[in-house]
Design an enzyme around this catalytic site. Structure first.
Site, PDB file in Angstrom:
ATOM      1  N   HIS A 112       0.832  -1.193   0.000  1.00 30.60           N
ATOM      2  CA  HIS A 112       0.000   0.000   0.000  1.00 30.60           C
ATOM      3  C   HIS A 112       0.874   1.253   0.000  1.00 30.60           C
ATOM      4  CE1 HIS A 112      -3.529  -2.445   0.771  1.00 30.60           C
ATOM      5  NE2 HIS A 112      -2.933  -2.998   1.815  1.00 30.60           N
ATOM      6  N   ASP A 115      -1.251   8.595  -2.051  1.00 28.25           N
ATOM      7  CA  ASP A 115      -1.168   9.730  -2.969  1.00 28.25           C
ATOM      8  C   ASP A 115      -1.974  10.847  -2.338  1.00 28.25           C
ATOM      9  OD1 ASP A 115      -1.572  11.655  -4.899  1.00 28.25           O
ATOM     10  OD2 ASP A 115      -2.422  10.315  -6.395  1.00 28.25           O
ATOM     11  N   HIS A 117      -3.453  14.347  -2.699  1.00 29.03           N
ATOM     12  CA  HIS A 117      -3.753  15.365  -3.701  1.00 29.03           C
ATOM     13  C   HIS A 117      -3.339  16.754  -3.224  1.00 29.03           C
ATOM     14  CE1 HIS A 117      -6.978  13.000  -6.208  1.00 29.03           C
ATOM     15  NE2 HIS A 117      -5.902  12.283  -5.943  1.00 29.03           N
ATOM     16  N   HIS A 152      -5.478   8.927  -1.358  1.00 36.85           N
ATOM     17  CA  HIS A 152      -5.887   7.554  -1.643  1.00 36.85           C
ATOM     18  C   HIS A 152      -4.667   6.692  -1.924  1.00 36.85           C
ATOM     19  CE1 HIS A 152      -5.232   7.849  -6.081  1.00 36.85           C
ATOM     20  NE2 HIS A 152      -5.622   9.104  -5.910  1.00 36.85           N
ATOM     21  N   CYS A 153      -4.873   5.394  -1.884  1.00 39.52           N
ATOM     22  CA  CYS A 153      -3.815   4.442  -2.208  1.00 39.52           C
ATOM     23  C   CYS A 153      -3.679   4.354  -3.727  1.00 39.52           C
ATOM     24  CB  CYS A 153      -4.145   3.075  -1.621  1.00 39.52           C
ATOM     25  SG  CYS A 153      -2.786   1.890  -1.691  1.00 39.52           S
ATOM     26  N   HIS A 163      -7.810  -0.586  -5.344  1.00 35.27           N
ATOM     27  CA  HIS A 163      -7.676  -0.113  -3.963  1.00 35.27           C
ATOM     28  C   HIS A 163      -8.688   0.984  -3.655  1.00 35.27           C
ATOM     29  CE1 HIS A 163      -3.678  -1.888  -2.496  1.00 35.27           C
ATOM     30  NE2 HIS A 163      -3.989  -2.506  -3.620  1.00 35.27           N
ATOM     31  N   MET A 168     -10.103   2.571  -0.068  1.00 36.26           N
ATOM     32  CA  MET A 168      -8.845   3.105   0.448  1.00 36.26           C
ATOM     33  C   MET A 168      -8.625   4.561   0.032  1.00 36.26           C
ATOM     34  SD  MET A 168      -5.410   0.863   0.751  1.00 36.26           S
ATOM     35  CE  MET A 168      -4.418   0.997   2.238  1.00 36.26           C
ATOM     36  N   HIS A 273     -26.722  17.454  -1.099  1.00 38.02           N
ATOM     37  CA  HIS A 273     -27.852  18.357  -0.868  1.00 38.02           C
ATOM     38  C   HIS A 273     -28.341  18.130   0.557  1.00 38.02           C
ATOM     39  CE1 HIS A 273     -31.680  20.457  -1.480  1.00 38.02           C
ATOM     40  NE2 HIS A 273     -32.287  19.400  -0.977  1.00 38.02           N
ATOM     41  N   GLU A 297     -28.279  25.277  -3.262  1.00 40.46           N
ATOM     42  CA  GLU A 297     -29.216  24.211  -2.918  1.00 40.46           C
ATOM     43  C   GLU A 297     -28.563  22.835  -3.035  1.00 40.46           C
ATOM     44  OE1 GLU A 297     -32.451  23.722  -5.699  1.00 40.46           O
ATOM     45  OE2 GLU A 297     -31.379  24.892  -7.210  1.00 40.46           O
ATOM     46  N   THR A 298     -27.685  22.669  -4.010  1.00 39.24           N
ATOM     47  CA  THR A 298     -26.917  21.444  -4.205  1.00 39.24           C
ATOM     48  C   THR A 298     -25.526  21.860  -4.627  1.00 39.24           C
ATOM     49  OG1 THR A 298     -28.862  20.145  -4.864  1.00 39.24           O
ATOM     50  CG2 THR A 298     -26.721  19.304  -5.549  1.00 39.24           C
ATOM     51  N   HIS A 324     -27.906  14.191  -4.425  1.00 40.70           N
ATOM     52  CA  HIS A 324     -29.134  14.458  -5.152  1.00 40.70           C
ATOM     53  C   HIS A 324     -29.155  13.805  -6.528  1.00 40.70           C
ATOM     54  CE1 HIS A 324     -33.035  16.266  -5.690  1.00 40.70           C
ATOM     55  NE2 HIS A 324     -32.940  16.799  -4.468  1.00 40.70           N
TER      56      HIS A 324
END
Length: 366
Positions: A112, A115, A117, A152-153, A163, A168, A273, A297-298, A324
């Site tokens: 494993h 990463d 971001h 994430h992996c 993964h 993950m 939402h 709203e969303t 939504h």
């Protein structure tokens, strides 16, 4: 075979990093160090909303492979950070150094890595964090971008989607040094924060239509990837399982409180939402360096991203927080409940006449 392949992939990643010219790191020996205790979502670690200056934030994560129940009769070998889907939220400030100790226990069957971001360089740290079972690695990187980000992996090749769709991933929040700002540039402080990690699962079925169960993550990998190629998930859930944030596990708030929602999706887009509420502030793409939108709203979560939205609650009772895409929310599981305490305000909403068949609970089946 899988370990051997991952070892080769990992060697390739490390060699990629080794071919780059190395610039000496800043001397941070005089910076204060803090150990952040990570907690399982939807909770967030204790943190200050503003910073007194750069520091080294020490965190430890352990990769864990565990069989979990996504829904009744549906189990999957979850690949996790610290045993939860999603992995824990990490909170630092712009200018801080993140010092990660990543441990892969001997009991694991796979290699494993992470990463980030939010990080800059070496594939977000993936090129420098690949660990085989029984190993650990320490990585330090500087948080130079303010916002919320996915981690994430990403071991390489088909192992990357495998993964991620096995759970993950997690999120990291980099707060601005002087805290959040509203759309007018004024300081904004929240009373509570919750981390909601959305997860899509692709569980194979047998010839009788029952979900299969496997003896290890690798045993079910080929079948899961075959289902995933159709791009139609069997489950879309918040925090690892259908109903994980409902009932006794519903999120809580009080009338008048400002709540910050961090929402991540490492693999697909999402459309959060809040039924009966709004996104007072919504940081598009999770960027705290840009002014937030108001009164949404969303709001939108791009694939492989995390975003933040904030709302001040005005009415008590049950609020439903969901995707939504209502098919995913109601049929596949992407929904959470919030229980809000306080006094009802008739000026905002009141029922003037009840129908003969009125049942208040009937409208709560989300």
């Amino acid at each position: 075979m899988i370990k051997a392949v991952q070892a080769i992939v990992g060697l390739g990643l490390l060699c990629l990093g080794a071919t780059q010219a190395v610039v000496a790191a800043t001397d941070i020996s005089k910076l204060p160090r803090v150990k952040q205790t990570l907690v399982a979502p939807p909770n967030v670690p204790a943190h200050e909303q503003t910073s007194k200056g750069p520091k080294v934030v020490e965190i430890t994560m352990e990769t864990q492979e565990k069989l979990i129940e996504v829904a009744p009769g549906a189990k999957v070998w979850a690949l996790t950070f610290n045993g939860s889907v999603p992995g824990p939220l990490i909170v630092v400030h712009e200018g801080d150094y993140v010092e990660l100790t990543l441990k892969n226990p001997k009991s694991s069957t796979l290699a494993h890595n992470v990463d980030f971001h939010a990080a800059t360089g070496a594939l977000g740290g993936a090129g420098l964090t690949l660990v085989q079972p029984g190993e650990e690695v320490v990585l330090r990187w500087k948080a130079i971008k303010a916002g919320v980000f996915v981690y994430h992996c990403a071991p390489g090749g088909t192992m990357i989607p495998f993964h991620v769709i096995s759970g993950m991933s997690g999120a990291l929040m980099v707060l601005p040094k002087d805290g959040l700002k509203d759309n007018k540039g004024k300081p904004y402080k929240y009373d509570r924060a919750y981390y909601i990690g959305e997860q899509d699962f692709y569980l194979p079925k047998d010839d009788k239509g029952n979900f299969k169960t496997y003896g290890s993550p690798a045993e079910g990998m080929a079948d899961m990837l075959e289902v995933a190629k159709g791009l139609i998930p069997t489950h879309v859930v918040f925090n690892g399982a259908v109903g994980a944030l409902t009932g006794d596990n519903a999120l809580k708030a009080k009338v008048g409180e400002k709540v910050l929602f961090i929402h991540s999706q490492a693999n697909r887009p999402s459309y959060p939402h809040l039924i009966g509420g709004h996104g007072d502030l919504y940081w598009v793409g999770g960027s705290f360096g840009d002014a937030p939108l108001t009164n949404q709203e969303t709001w939108f979560v791009p694939a492989g991203a995390a975003v933040a939205a904030a709302y001040e609650f005005h009415q008590p009772g049950l609020h439903v927080y969901l995707s939504h895409n209502l098919i995913e929310a109601v049929l596949l599981g992407a929904a959470a409940h919030m229980t809000v305490d306080g006094a009802w305000n008739d000026d905002i909403m009141t029922q003037l006449k009840k129908p003969a068949s009125f049942d208040a609970k009937a409208g709560m089946d989300h």
